[in-house]
Design a protein around this motif. Sequence first.
Motif, short mmCIF file in Angstrom:
data_model
loop_
_atom_site.label_atom_id
_atom_site.label_comp_id
_atom_site.label_asym_id
_atom_site.label_seq_id
_atom_site.Cartn_x
_atom_site.Cartn_y
_atom_site.Cartn_z
N ASP A 14 0.76 -1.23 0.01
CA ASP A 14 0.05 0.21 0.17
C ASP A 14 0.81 1.15 0.01
O ASP A 14 0.44 2.35 -0.03
N LEU A 15 2.22 1.18 0.33
CA LEU A 15 2.99 2.63 0.51
C LEU A 15 2.88 3.32 -0.99
O LEU A 15 2.59 4.46 -0.36
N HIS A 16 2.98 2.82 -1.92
CA HIS A 16 2.95 3.80 -3.00
C HIS A 16 1.86 3.78 -3.74
O HIS A 16 1.45 4.95 -4.53
N ALA A 17 1.00 2.88 -3.70
CA ALA A 17 -0.69 3.23 -3.93
C ALA A 17 -1.23 4.28 -3.12
O ALA A 17 -1.84 5.14 -3.76
N GLU A 18 -0.60 4.59 -1.78
CA GLU A 18 -1.43 5.75 -1.12
C GLU A 18 -0.59 6.84 -1.53
O GLU A 18 -1.37 8.09 -1.42
N MET A 19 0.63 6.71 -1.96
CA MET A 19 1.41 8.04 -2.20
C MET A 19 0.39 8.56 -3.56
O MET A 19 0.32 9.92 -3.85
N VAL A 20 0.18 7.59 -4.54
CA VAL A 20 -0.48 8.15 -5.83
C VAL A 20 -1.85 8.63 -5.63
O VAL A 20 -2.33 9.56 -5.72
N ALA A 21 -2.73 7.93 -4.70
CA ALA A 21 -4.01 8.40 -4.11
C ALA A 21 -3.93 9.84 -3.44
O ALA A 21 -4.58 10.80 -3.91
N ARG A 22 -2.85 10.24 -2.84
CA ARG A 22 -2.69 11.44 -2.06
C ARG A 22 -2.23 12.37 -3.32
O ARG A 22 -2.66 13.87 -3.14
N ALA A 23 -1.30 12.18 -4.33
CA ALA A 23 -1.28 13.03 -5.32
C ALA A 23 -2.48 13.40 -6.08
O ALA A 23 -2.57 14.61 -6.46
N LEU A 24 -3.42 12.55 -6.34
CA LEU A 24 -4.34 12.77 -6.99
C LEU A 24 -5.30 13.76 -6.22
O LEU A 24 -6.10 14.60 -6.78
N ARG A 25 -5.35 13.50 -4.78
CA ARG A 25 -6.45 14.19 -4.01
C ARG A 25 -5.63 15.68 -3.99
O ARG A 25 -6.48 16.73 -3.96
N ALA A 26 -4.35 15.74 -3.57
CA ALA A 26 -4.04 16.96 -3.30
C ALA A 26 -3.57 18.12 -4.31
O ALA A 26 -3.60 19.09 -4.31
N ARG A 27 -3.12 17.38 -5.56
CA ARG A 27 -2.46 18.08 -6.61
C ARG A 27 -3.56 18.38 -7.90
O ARG A 27 -3.24 19.02 -8.55
N LEU A 28 -4.45 17.22 -8.08
CA LEU A 28 -5.12 17.05 -9.20
C LEU A 28 -6.69 17.24 -8.79
O LEU A 28 -7.32 17.10 -9.52
N ASP A 29 -7.14 17.44 -7.40
CA ASP A 29 -8.43 17.58 -6.81
C ASP A 29 -9.31 16.77 -7.44
O ASP A 29 -10.24 16.72 -7.82
N ILE A 30 -9.25 15.25 -7.28
CA ILE A 30 -9.56 13.90 -7.82
C ILE A 30 -9.91 13.15 -6.62
O ILE A 30 -8.92 12.71 -5.88
N PRO A 31 -11.12 12.88 -6.02
CA PRO A 31 -11.26 12.26 -4.76
C PRO A 31 -10.97 10.68 -5.06
O PRO A 31 -11.52 9.89 -5.33
#
Length: 490
Positions: free
Chosen positions: A269-286
Amino acid sequence: MVAATTGAMRFYGGRPRLLAALVNPPPSSSSAARVVSRAPAAAASRSPSYTSSSSSSSASTSASASASASASPSASTTTTTPTAFSSSSSSSFSFPRSNLAAAAAADPAFSEWCVLAHHRNHYHHARHQKQQQQQQQQQQQQQRPRPRLFSTTTATTKSPVEVDAGDRAAGVECFVSTVTDPFVNLALEEWLFQRPEAECAPNVLFFWRNAPCVVVGRNQNPWRECNLPLMRRDGVPLVRRRSGGGTVYHDLGNTNYTAITPRESFSRDLHAEMVARALRARLDIPARVNARHDVVVVVDEKKDTAAELKVSGSAYKVVQRRAYHHGTMLIDADLARLGRYLLGGSGGSGGGIVGRGVESVRSPVTRLREHSFTVTHTDFCRAVAEEYGLAHGCRPGLKNRMVELGMDLFLSSAAMQASYKELTSWEWIYAQTPEFTDTVERAFPSVGGRVRATTTVKDGVIARVDVDVVDDEETTTATTGAVAASAIMP
């Protein structure tokens, strides 16, 4: 000489009245005379042409016109359609420009024809100029160095991994491929993964995307997962990767990322969580990570009809000292083709394939473009790279310090070319399939029952075929035999 073929007239003007005036010219007026002579048979391919002479022209011009008229008195009065017309002059005007203007003023049909010929010549001249401009632009583009989207550094033969000193000190390297060949990208990924520890940072992030292809997992059965006949018809290659996981469809609307880490720090889950954070914080995708370690987008989160749609699947490879997690990201992929090429483990019709291979799990999917109209491949790479750098203690701006990997690096490495040769071989793509059986049963009234054929496939070739006739009493008997090994090859 002003000339145009009847075909050209039809293309540019298409007016029957004008064509009739050219083929059957009217009698000459008092202020201008038209001299038309039938062309000889050898000049049938020449265009119709006209020579006009006014009453104010020189004596020599008038004399030649009179002689021409007396030599062929029926040329201007004939009612048949000539095959071609030609003036008695050369290929250039034999009279002053003022005489042409006078003839055009006296004859409306001839005036219209002159205007049309002028427009035709202007069109060809403009088209020629445009072609020259396009050739010059192409030459300039070939001479101009290709702009880079991610960094000012490109990997070369002498320094293939020359990354920023600060990033290297933080133990991070970030690369992006400029190649879209799926086999080359997998060879690049394997090269990055197999580098000696002394020559690389412990944490590596690699972005890449492929031309249309279908990629199966290391232990999967392509006959059960893919619509191979349709893929062959559409020219979509089958690729087998070195990691596990399910079958995925790639095209340029899908971006892949690979995160290489030391084995002791590896987590699903380490890098999957990183990708999800990038989508939420930087691309405004839930986005968030579900129980299957996939990145999903939450749709209608504030309503009772909230649903999770998959945008990224993951696969992993773990060896003695290192591991990697790589995943897809559906940005603007062609979901219609995805649905046509992937069978989801059903094996097409009937599900008669049984074996030990890993089956894919079907999930409802969506694309990032459905949730952000502006997101692109570049946006996703920059967002994830920045989040990756901050997670590993790099200074801000890793998104601007990614190093591009291209064909020059691939061609300079014997190890990568050997990996490419293995990945493209039949032995790797098909013979790596775990042993399986495929059973087909059909009713044949002529034999009084059903015929059942069971094919056993081992190492990608047919090892055994059992054909049974099954009647109402379930009496079976069989014809057993071997079939040529090439029969199973696609």
